[in-house]
Design a protein around this motif. Sequence first.
Motif, PDB file in Angstrom:
ATOM      1  N   CYS A  13       0.855  -1.193   0.000  1.00  0.00           N
ATOM      2  CA  CYS A  13       0.000   0.000   0.000  1.00  0.00           C
ATOM      3  C   CYS A  13       0.889   1.240   0.000  1.00  0.00           C
ATOM      4  CB  CYS A  13      -0.882  -0.023   1.251  1.00  0.00           C
ATOM      5  SG  CYS A  13      -1.936   1.425   1.372  1.00  0.00           S
ATOM      6  N   GLN A  52      -0.491   4.347   0.620  1.00  0.00           N
ATOM      7  CA  GLN A  52      -1.356   5.422   1.119  1.00  0.00           C
ATOM      8  C   GLN A  52      -0.891   6.075   2.433  1.00  0.00           C
ATOM      9  OE1 GLN A  52      -4.164   6.466  -0.747  1.00  0.00           O
ATOM     10  NE2 GLN A  52      -3.117   5.148  -2.194  1.00  0.00           N
ATOM     11  N   PHE A  53      -0.284   5.319   3.307  1.00  0.00           N
ATOM     12  CA  PHE A  53       0.206   5.837   4.586  1.00  0.00           C
ATOM     13  C   PHE A  53      -0.861   6.575   5.405  1.00  0.00           C
ATOM     14  CE2 PHE A  53       4.007   5.093   2.119  1.00  0.00           C
ATOM     15  CZ  PHE A  53       4.822   4.466   3.052  1.00  0.00           C
ATOM     16  N   CYS A  54      -1.976   5.925   5.643  1.00  0.00           N
ATOM     17  CA  CYS A  54      -2.956   6.468   6.583  1.00  0.00           C
ATOM     18  C   CYS A  54      -2.241   6.577   7.935  1.00  0.00           C
ATOM     19  CB  CYS A  54      -4.167   5.541   6.692  1.00  0.00           C
ATOM     20  SG  CYS A  54      -5.022   5.397   5.117  1.00  0.00           S
ATOM     21  N   TYR A  87      -2.816   6.022  10.934  1.00  0.00           N
ATOM     22  CA  TYR A  87      -2.995   5.040  12.014  1.00  0.00           C
ATOM     23  C   TYR A  87      -2.509   3.640  11.627  1.00  0.00           C
ATOM     24  CZ  TYR A  87      -6.951   4.310   8.922  1.00  0.00           C
ATOM     25  OH  TYR A  87      -7.712   4.101   7.807  1.00  0.00           O
ATOM     26  N   PRO A 140       1.775  -0.218   5.400  1.00  0.00           N
ATOM     27  CA  PRO A 140       2.789   0.116   4.386  1.00  0.00           C
ATOM     28  C   PRO A 140       4.214  -0.204   4.854  1.00  0.00           C
ATOM     29  CG  PRO A 140       1.195   1.874   4.586  1.00  0.00           C
ATOM     30  CD  PRO A 140       0.918   0.930   5.719  1.00  0.00           C
ATOM     31  N   ILE A 198      -4.196  -5.919  -0.444  1.00  0.00           N
ATOM     32  CA  ILE A 198      -4.020  -4.987   0.672  1.00  0.00           C
ATOM     33  C   ILE A 198      -4.636  -3.638   0.301  1.00  0.00           C
ATOM     34  CG2 ILE A 198      -2.291  -3.744   2.041  1.00  0.00           C
ATOM     35  CD1 ILE A 198      -2.554  -6.736   2.737  1.00  0.00           C
ATOM     36  N   HIS A 199      -4.448  -3.207  -0.925  1.00  0.00           N
ATOM     37  CA  HIS A 199      -5.090  -1.973  -1.414  1.00  0.00           C
ATOM     38  C   HIS A 199      -5.532  -2.238  -2.849  1.00  0.00           C
ATOM     39  CE1 HIS A 199      -5.417   2.406  -2.419  1.00  0.00           C
ATOM     40  NE2 HIS A 199      -5.990   2.360  -1.239  1.00  0.00           N
ATOM     41  N   ARG A 221      -6.562  10.314   5.201  1.00  0.00           N
ATOM     42  CA  ARG A 221      -7.389   9.703   4.161  1.00  0.00           C
ATOM     43  C   ARG A 221      -7.477  10.748   3.046  1.00  0.00           C
ATOM     44  NH1 ARG A 221      -8.081   4.369   4.556  1.00  0.00           N
ATOM     45  NH2 ARG A 221     -10.142   4.424   3.637  1.00  0.00           N
TER      46      ARG A 221
HETATM   47  S1  SF4 Z   1      -5.568   1.743   6.116  1.00  0.00           S
HETATM   48 FE1  SF4 Z   1      -5.535   0.708   4.142  1.00  0.00          FE
HETATM   49  S2  SF4 Z   1      -5.195   2.378   2.677  1.00  0.00           S
HETATM   50 FE2  SF4 Z   1      -4.571   3.165   4.667  1.00  0.00          FE
HETATM   51  S3  SF4 Z   1      -2.355   2.711   4.817  1.00  0.00           S
HETATM   52 FE3  SF4 Z   1      -3.445   0.988   5.784  1.00  0.00          FE
HETATM   53  S4  SF4 Z   1      -3.643  -0.547   4.158  1.00  0.00           S
HETATM   54 FE4  SF4 Z   1      -3.177   1.447   3.168  1.00  0.00          FE
END
Ligand code: SF4
Length: 451
Positions: A162, A164-166, A168, A172, A206-207, A287
Amino acid sequence: MEIQKNRDDNAKTAAFLTLGCKVNSYETEGIKKLFEEDGFQVVEFHERADVYVVNTCTVTNIADRKSRQMLHKARKINDNAIVIAVGCYAQAAGEQLKEDEAIDIVVGNNRKKDIIKILKAYIDDNTIDSIIDVSKPLEYEELEILDISEKTRAYIKIQDGCNQFCSYCIIPYARGRVRSRGTESIMKEAKNLVEKGYKEIVLTGIHLSSYGIDFDNINISDNYHLLDLIKELDSLKGLERIRLGSLEPRIVTESFVKELADLRTFCPHFHLSLQSGCDSTLERMNRKYTSGEYYEKCCLIRKYFKNPAITTDVIVGFPGETEEEFKDTTEFLQKVAFSKMHIFKFSPRKGTKAALMAEQVREDKKAERSNALISLGEKMAEEYQKLFIGNKEKLLVEEEVVIDGIKYQVGHNERYLKLAVKSEESLINSILLVTVKEVLNKEIMICESMD
Ligand code: SF4
């Protein structure tokens, strides 16, 4: 080291345990196949085995703890066994796990396909590097499965990692960047599963929405994405249903939904991860959409599908979530009217930005908000169920269940509603045409057969 023989027939035995998500379950099946090809006999995890493989999870601190517990449990069952930790927690806590005397081998992500080689080297007292740096670009790790434990629904992993590095999420760091599985390999596996009799496949990753974004690296057209793959699978003879795992809202465009609506096998069940209905919370979560954008996506889906299932995940008690923010989320959830919601209390994950954020929400507050959303979710799910009373639906039978002394054939329709129809005869893996009669409880609706 010699592998202990503990069976009369002298077969080497291996036992497996999976923690975490569907991707992990898929990968365990792939690892199991490698052991079987090497002559191992697979036994249950609670039995005495020569080798134990625990496919670990690191999504929360609790998942870490559970992973450690299971590794220690394996050691307790057979003190002479070789205990192997694989997967996300093994990747994230590699060095620490190597110090743990209960664990013999630690295999990180993108090294699972080499597990037999790593095991043999260990037996021969050699060491092979079994953990690699997943922050670098990696190739998709091919693991093939022949069969799966679920009888009627086959999960196929099509993507890993992934970007994206959300704030929380640790994924990743544990799984690395996006890499997609080649279409040839996916089609081959899907064909094989359909030939084995599976009628439904679920694409998982995963994504998932990032499927194909890396294809320019591996000589496949760089504009081949998830939709192209679904269209290719749709042409597979014998396949009845394609379902998608979790999607990121941004993938939902008018052309995406319109083309899906034209497909023979596509199930109108969209799991769109929301996490919060409040824009400032979404921003702190990193997000990449606003609640308004998310809502537009839901409207698009409803434009092309009648009563689609729109399901989601919500995190309550994210750092800094005020009463006002929580109220915004609640109102937004009501506005969308989800058919099902999964509510999670925020749990700080060591190594993520959110764990270090000030204004962590008290546990009792999280519990209160979680309970409120769970009951809202149940009400919305019931409203959704009621929309189907009197409808003709296709039920793919997955199991037989006895309710009040009567035998029912139970499964799901395309929109993932759980339906039950009376029948003494086992009809597992058949698709039945039924009329929905009534809501039995929040899980099941009772139907009448039309065949
Ligand atoms: S919540 Fe999902 S989209 Fe966000 S970093 Fe984690 S795996 Fe990636």
